[in-house]
Design a protein around this motif. Structure first.
Motif, PDB file in Angstrom:
ATOM      1  N   LYS A 201       6.666  -1.953 -10.195  1.00  0.00           N
ATOM      2  CA  LYS A 201       5.917  -3.187  -9.981  1.00  0.00           C
ATOM      3  C   LYS A 201       4.806  -2.903  -8.984  1.00  0.00           C
ATOM      4  CE  LYS A 201       9.708  -6.385 -10.980  1.00  0.00           C
ATOM      5  NZ  LYS A 201      10.536  -7.518 -10.474  1.00  0.00           N
ATOM      6  N   PHE A 202       3.640  -3.504  -9.238  1.00  0.00           N
ATOM      7  CA  PHE A 202       2.466  -3.195  -8.439  1.00  0.00           C
ATOM      8  C   PHE A 202       2.126  -4.340  -7.491  1.00  0.00           C
ATOM      9  CE2 PHE A 202       2.069  -0.969 -12.504  1.00  0.00           C
ATOM     10  CZ  PHE A 202       1.898   0.343 -12.069  1.00  0.00           C
ATOM     11  N   THR A 203       1.620  -3.974  -6.320  1.00  0.00           N
ATOM     12  CA  THR A 203       1.075  -4.970  -5.409  1.00  0.00           C
ATOM     13  C   THR A 203      -0.184  -5.541  -6.038  1.00  0.00           C
ATOM     14  OG1 THR A 203       1.911  -3.770  -3.492  1.00  0.00           O
ATOM     15  CG2 THR A 203       0.147  -5.372  -3.094  1.00  0.00           C
ATOM     16  N   TYR A 204      -0.321  -6.859  -6.087  1.00  0.00           N
ATOM     17  CA  TYR A 204      -1.480  -7.462  -6.742  1.00  0.00           C
ATOM     18  C   TYR A 204      -2.047  -8.591  -5.882  1.00  0.00           C
ATOM     19  CZ  TYR A 204       1.661 -11.255  -8.236  1.00  0.00           C
ATOM     20  OH  TYR A 204       2.546 -12.305  -8.274  1.00  0.00           O
ATOM     21  N   VAL A 205      -3.256  -9.012  -6.233  1.00  0.00           N
ATOM     22  CA  VAL A 205      -3.953 -10.057  -5.475  1.00  0.00           C
ATOM     23  C   VAL A 205      -4.366 -11.170  -6.429  1.00  0.00           C
ATOM     24  CG1 VAL A 205      -4.779  -8.551  -3.651  1.00  0.00           C
ATOM     25  CG2 VAL A 205      -6.126  -8.791  -5.738  1.00  0.00           C
ATOM     26  N   LYS A 206      -4.799 -12.284  -5.865  1.00  0.00           N
ATOM     27  CA  LYS A 206      -5.206 -13.416  -6.680  1.00  0.00           C
ATOM     28  C   LYS A 206      -6.637 -13.826  -6.344  1.00  0.00           C
ATOM     29  CE  LYS A 206      -3.447 -17.087  -3.638  1.00  0.00           C
ATOM     30  NZ  LYS A 206      -2.584 -18.290  -3.548  1.00  0.00           N
ATOM     31  N   PHE A 207      -7.229 -14.633  -7.231  1.00  0.00           N
ATOM     32  CA  PHE A 207      -8.593 -15.105  -7.027  1.00  0.00           C
ATOM     33  C   PHE A 207      -8.610 -16.310  -6.083  1.00  0.00           C
ATOM     34  CE2 PHE A 207      -8.995 -12.996 -11.200  1.00  0.00           C
ATOM     35  CZ  PHE A 207     -10.028 -12.109 -10.891  1.00  0.00           C
ATOM     36  N   ALA A 208      -9.677 -16.399  -5.305  1.00  0.00           N
ATOM     37  CA  ALA A 208      -9.839 -17.505  -4.364  1.00  0.00           C
ATOM     38  C   ALA A 208     -10.417 -18.728  -5.067  1.00  0.00           C
ATOM     39  CB  ALA A 208     -10.756 -17.078  -3.224  1.00  0.00           C
ATOM     40  N   ASP A 209     -10.359 -19.844  -4.405  1.00  0.00           N
ATOM     41  CA  ASP A 209     -10.977 -21.083  -4.874  1.00  0.00           C
ATOM     42  C   ASP A 209     -12.443 -21.070  -4.442  1.00  0.00           C
ATOM     43  OD1 ASP A 209     -11.822 -23.613  -5.483  1.00  0.00           O
ATOM     44  OD2 ASP A 209     -10.258 -24.661  -4.369  1.00  0.00           O
ATOM     45  N   ASP A 210     -13.337 -21.031  -5.439  1.00  0.00           N
ATOM     46  CA  ASP A 210     -14.776 -20.955  -5.149  1.00  0.00           C
ATOM     47  C   ASP A 210     -15.268 -22.092  -4.267  1.00  0.00           C
ATOM     48  OD1 ASP A 210     -15.418 -18.607  -6.251  1.00  0.00           O
ATOM     49  OD2 ASP A 210     -16.584 -19.383  -7.923  1.00  0.00           O
ATOM     50  N   GLU A 211     -14.672 -23.253  -4.418  1.00  0.00           N
ATOM     51  CA  GLU A 211     -15.133 -24.413  -3.661  1.00  0.00           C
ATOM     52  C   GLU A 211     -14.948 -24.233  -2.161  1.00  0.00           C
ATOM     53  OE1 GLU A 211     -16.740 -26.939  -4.974  1.00  0.00           O
ATOM     54  OE2 GLU A 211     -16.586 -25.992  -6.934  1.00  0.00           O
ATOM     55  N   LYS A 212     -14.058 -23.314  -1.783  1.00  0.00           N
ATOM     56  CA  LYS A 212     -13.785 -23.098  -0.365  1.00  0.00           C
ATOM     57  C   LYS A 212     -14.584 -21.932   0.218  1.00  0.00           C
ATOM     58  CE  LYS A 212      -9.071 -24.935  -0.713  1.00  0.00           C
ATOM     59  NZ  LYS A 212      -7.627 -24.655  -0.531  1.00  0.00           N
ATOM     60  N   SER A 213     -15.327 -21.231  -0.630  1.00  0.00           N
ATOM     61  CA  SER A 213     -16.140 -20.107  -0.155  1.00  0.00           C
ATOM     62  C   SER A 213     -17.513 -20.626   0.247  1.00  0.00           C
ATOM     63  CB  SER A 213     -16.278 -19.048  -1.264  1.00  0.00           C
ATOM     64  OG  SER A 213     -15.016 -18.515  -1.598  1.00  0.00           O
ATOM     65  N   ARG A 214     -17.909 -20.346   1.479  1.00  0.00           N
ATOM     66  CA  ARG A 214     -19.177 -20.860   1.991  1.00  0.00           C
ATOM     67  C   ARG A 214     -20.077 -19.722   2.462  1.00  0.00           C
ATOM     68  NH1 ARG A 214     -17.672 -24.675   6.729  1.00  0.00           N
ATOM     69  NH2 ARG A 214     -16.541 -22.775   7.305  1.00  0.00           N
ATOM     70  N   VAL A 215     -21.369 -19.982   2.439  1.00  0.00           N
ATOM     71  CA  VAL A 215     -22.313 -19.021   2.999  1.00  0.00           C
ATOM     72  C   VAL A 215     -22.013 -18.861   4.483  1.00  0.00           C
ATOM     73  CG1 VAL A 215     -24.744 -18.574   3.515  1.00  0.00           C
ATOM     74  CG2 VAL A 215     -24.096 -19.552   1.299  1.00  0.00           C
ATOM     75  N   GLY A 216     -21.890 -17.631   4.925  1.00  0.00           N
ATOM     76  CA  GLY A 216     -21.536 -17.346   6.311  1.00  0.00           C
ATOM     77  C   GLY A 216     -20.097 -16.938   6.496  1.00  0.00           C
ATOM     78  N   ASP A 217     -19.244 -17.117   5.478  1.00  0.00           N
ATOM     79  CA  ASP A 217     -17.845 -16.705   5.571  1.00  0.00           C
ATOM     80  C   ASP A 217     -17.742 -15.179   5.570  1.00  0.00           C
ATOM     81  OD1 ASP A 217     -16.883 -19.248   5.662  1.00  0.00           O
ATOM     82  OD2 ASP A 217     -16.213 -19.326   3.577  1.00  0.00           O
ATOM     83  N   TRP A 218     -16.730 -14.670   6.278  1.00  0.00           N
ATOM     84  CA  TRP A 218     -16.463 -13.240   6.288  1.00  0.00           C
ATOM     85  C   TRP A 218     -15.968 -12.781   4.916  1.00  0.00           C
ATOM     86  CZ3 TRP A 218     -18.056  -9.971   9.816  1.00  0.00           C
ATOM     87  CH2 TRP A 218     -18.185 -10.367  11.143  1.00  0.00           C
ATOM     88  N   VAL A 219     -16.351 -11.556   4.523  1.00  0.00           N
ATOM     89  CA  VAL A 219     -15.780 -10.912   3.339  1.00  0.00           C
ATOM     90  C   VAL A 219     -15.492  -9.450   3.688  1.00  0.00           C
ATOM     91  CG1 VAL A 219     -16.804 -12.362   1.552  1.00  0.00           C
ATOM     92  CG2 VAL A 219     -18.091 -10.413   2.423  1.00  0.00           C
ATOM     93  N   VAL A 220     -14.429  -8.925   3.098  1.00  0.00           N
ATOM     94  CA  VAL A 220     -14.040  -7.528   3.281  1.00  0.00           C
ATOM     95  C   VAL A 220     -14.077  -6.852   1.918  1.00  0.00           C
ATOM     96  CG1 VAL A 220     -12.241  -5.947   4.050  1.00  0.00           C
ATOM     97  CG2 VAL A 220     -12.560  -8.133   5.223  1.00  0.00           C
ATOM     98  N   ALA A 221     -14.938  -5.853   1.777  1.00  0.00           N
ATOM     99  CA  ALA A 221     -15.066  -5.118   0.517  1.00  0.00           C
ATOM    100  C   ALA A 221     -14.221  -3.853   0.578  1.00  0.00           C
ATOM    101  CB  ALA A 221     -16.527  -4.768   0.244  1.00  0.00           C
ATOM    102  N   VAL A 222     -13.398  -3.644  -0.454  1.00  0.00           N
ATOM    103  CA  VAL A 222     -12.562  -2.444  -0.523  1.00  0.00           C
ATOM    104  C   VAL A 222     -12.871  -1.753  -1.843  1.00  0.00           C
ATOM    105  CG1 VAL A 222     -10.226  -1.517  -0.373  1.00  0.00           C
ATOM    106  CG2 VAL A 222     -10.774  -3.680   0.771  1.00  0.00           C
ATOM    107  N   GLY A 223     -13.090  -0.449  -1.806  1.00  0.00           N
ATOM    108  CA  GLY A 223     -13.447   0.230  -3.048  1.00  0.00           C
ATOM    109  C   GLY A 223     -13.524   1.730  -2.934  1.00  0.00           C
ATOM    110  N   ASN A 224     -14.291   2.313  -3.876  1.00  0.00           N
ATOM    111  CA  ASN A 224     -14.330   3.754  -4.070  1.00  0.00           C
ATOM    112  C   ASN A 224     -15.769   4.267  -4.047  1.00  0.00           C
ATOM    113  OD1 ASN A 224     -13.390   6.372  -4.817  1.00  0.00           O
ATOM    114  ND2 ASN A 224     -13.801   5.922  -6.963  1.00  0.00           N
ATOM    115  N   PRO A 225     -16.545   3.999  -2.974  1.00  0.00           N
ATOM    116  CA  PRO A 225     -17.940   4.448  -2.967  1.00  0.00           C
ATOM    117  C   PRO A 225     -18.048   5.965  -2.946  1.00  0.00           C
ATOM    118  CG  PRO A 225     -17.300   3.693  -0.785  1.00  0.00           C
ATOM    119  CD  PRO A 225     -16.157   3.361  -1.718  1.00  0.00           C
ATOM    120  N   PHE A 226     -18.900   6.506  -3.844  1.00  0.00           N
ATOM    121  CA  PHE A 226     -19.139   7.946  -3.918  1.00  0.00           C
ATOM    122  C   PHE A 226     -17.841   8.743  -4.047  1.00  0.00           C
ATOM    123  CE2 PHE A 226     -22.619   6.223  -1.184  1.00  0.00           C
ATOM    124  CZ  PHE A 226     -23.641   6.361  -2.120  1.00  0.00           C
TER     125      PHE A 226
END
Length: 523
Positions: A201-226
């Motif tokens: 079984k895998f650790t998984y995440v869910k989508f946020a509610d767009d209505e609660k996302s505002r300009v100026g809110d913090w975001v954390v990007a996780v990925g595989n650059p280069f």
């Protein structure tokens, strides 16, 4: 008596004096007197603490993966006649067997070497778990993705997996797993993969509610650059609703977290560990991060991914009309109180919109009672409905509000969008050239008798400012077809009587049809 007095005076001196950075030793009688160094205290500052992202990262990082893609590279022909080499007028086979070039080609794929024309053909071998493929599998791209379910569904970008034949998922702990493509959607640049034969079984995440996302809110990007998997960057949501010209459904979040090549398909998290966006593009003159990245909003992604999971494809409603924005000038020419809605340039032949009675020059103002802001808004609203759904389309036509019911069709596979229409050629024919008074246009009747071909445009006129050019054709004015200067003048005069300051000219060019509002109250 004198010694006692001297000792008392010295004590008073020490008490009333500050000696810094010196060590003083004196003998007073038989007792040494020592003064020690004095040092300043270290600097300390009490300041508000910036929130740490470490708890968020620790929770979500196991759900973020790297996506490696392999594609089929077709083998070259094994026919020796396709290999040509000339050296000093001699063919390759004329070279001595001990010639260094001949030895080189034998070792590295030339005639007689491994994989060369003289070697017995061998069937291509695919990677373990993928069977054999036509041609050879070669790594072609890599990106990022994330689990959305414990049984191994992974979200990434369409452009990461496009034309891929085999997919490898690299987890945060380095474990590699094979995956298969469930479905993809090029219009929103989303794709869905699934781990083959999951044994955990895998650790998984869910989508946020767009209505609660505002300009100026913090975001954390996780990925595989280069290719540097498990990389974490942070920033804020810089803007919403960005249109970057990638398609009719552009509605991107702009973020300033560092996003680079390889981050495509990776998630942007809020401080609750929910996915607010999926990285899809960056704006960069250099190809690297400059603080402007674009992410697919959670609401768009959630809807598309659910459809891909159910059937592997996304079915969208189709209205079938070519549309353009309503500018202030156009709104004034049509008698609209505000510049909103989508102006119908032309309905496509046989489309649901044409069958329902939508005409060129109509302005779509609402769908099922929900106001339409602009063409992109209309495209997204229509696409959100399933094919065969009947919707109420509110229109502004000839200065009045009206409404039609439209049974939507299915957006054809190769149909670009509701904003694209058919192209028609409009070539001017020899005829008497005439001037359109005060509009800065020289015109003549078109070859087929429908419309007026533009021969010349005054560079200082409003027509030139609006992009009208010689070679284009005026097909209608205020939604009335014209074929002569007299027709145009008649419509313009009527518009003046109605109190209008502008008239709406429909212009046909090689790239399609559009509406241009020109002032008519000059002179």
């Amino acid at each position: 008596m004198t010694e006692t007095k001297d000792r008392s005076n010295f004590k008073k001196i020490l008490k009333n004096s500050t000696v810094a950075g010196l060590a003083v030793a004196m003998m007073v009688g038989a007792v040494p007197l020592v003064v020690l160094n004095a040092y300043a205290e270290p600097v300390t500052v009490t300041a508000p603490q910036v929130p740490s992202f470490s708890d968020v990262v620790a929770a979500v990082q196991p759900a973020v993966v790297s996506v490696r893609v392999q594609s089929n590279i077709q083998n070259t022909s094994n026919d020796e006649s396709n290999f040509s080499f000339n050296f000093g007028g001699r063919d390759f086979n004329d070279l001595p067997d001990d010639h260094p070039l001949k030895r080189f080609f034998k070792e590295f794929g030339g005639p007689g070497g491994p994989g060369g024309p003289n070697e017995e053909a061998r069937p291509p071998r695919g990677p373990k778990g993928h069977g054999r493929h036509e041609g050879r599998l070669r790594p072609t791209s890599q990106g990022s993705g994330f689990f959305i379910s414990e049984d191994g569904y992974i979200v990434t970008n369409n452009h990461v997996v496009d034309e891929g034949a085999a997919f490898t998922i690299v987890m945060n702990d380095g474990k590699e797993l094979d995956a298969k493509l469930v479905g993809k959607d090029s219009r929103t640049d989303l794709a869905l993969l699934k781990i083959e034969n999951p044994k955990q079984k895998f650790t998984y995440v869910k989508f946020a509610d767009d209505e609660k996302s505002r300009v100026g809110d913090w975001v954390v990007a996780v990925g595989n650059p280069f290719g540097l998997g498990g990389t974490v960057t942070a920033g804020i949501i810089s803007a919403r609703g960005r249109d970057i010209g990638s398609g009719p459904y552009d509605d991107y979040l702009q973020i300033d977290a560092a996003v680079n090549r390889g981050n495509s398909g990776g998630p942007d998290f809020n401080l609750s560990g929910e996915v607010v966006g999926i990285n899809t593009a960056i704006f960069s003159p250099s190809g690297g991060n400059v603080g402007i990245a674009f992410a697919i909003p959670a609401s768009v992604a959630k809807d598309v991914i659910e459809k891909l999971k159910d059937g592997g494809t996304v079915e969208r409603g189709w209205l079938g009309v070519q549309i353009q924005p309503v500018t202030d000038d156009i709104a004034d020419s049509l008698g609209l109180s505000e510049a909103s809605g989508a102006l119908v340039v032309s309905p496509q032949a046989g489309s649901p919109g044409e069958k329902a009675g939508i005409k060129q020059g109509d302005v779509v103002t609402a769908v099922n009672g929900e106001p339409v802001k602009d063409p992109r808004d209309l495209a997204r609203r229509i696409a959100a409905f399933a094919p065969d759904t009947t919707v109420d389309v509110a229109l502004w036509r000839e200065g009045k509000a009206t409404e039609v019911k439209v049974k939507l069709g299915e957006l054809p596979t190769e149909q670009a969008s509701a904003t694209e229409g058919t192209e028609e050629d409009a070539a001017p024919a020899p005829a008497v050239e005439q001037e359109l008074a005060n509009l800065g246009l020289s015109v003549r009747p078109s070859e087929d008798g429908k419309g007026l071909a533009i021969v010349d445009v005054d560079p200082d006129s409003d027509a030139a400012d609006k992009g009208m050019k010689a070679g284009e054709t005026i097909t209608s004015v205020n939604n009335q077809e014209v074929s002569s200067v007299a027709d145009v003048q008649k419509v313009v005069d009527q518009a003046k009587k109605d109190g209008r300051t502008r008239a709406l000219f429909q212009v046909q060019s090689e790239s399609g049809s559009r509406f241009v509002a020109l002032p008519i109250n000059q002179g």
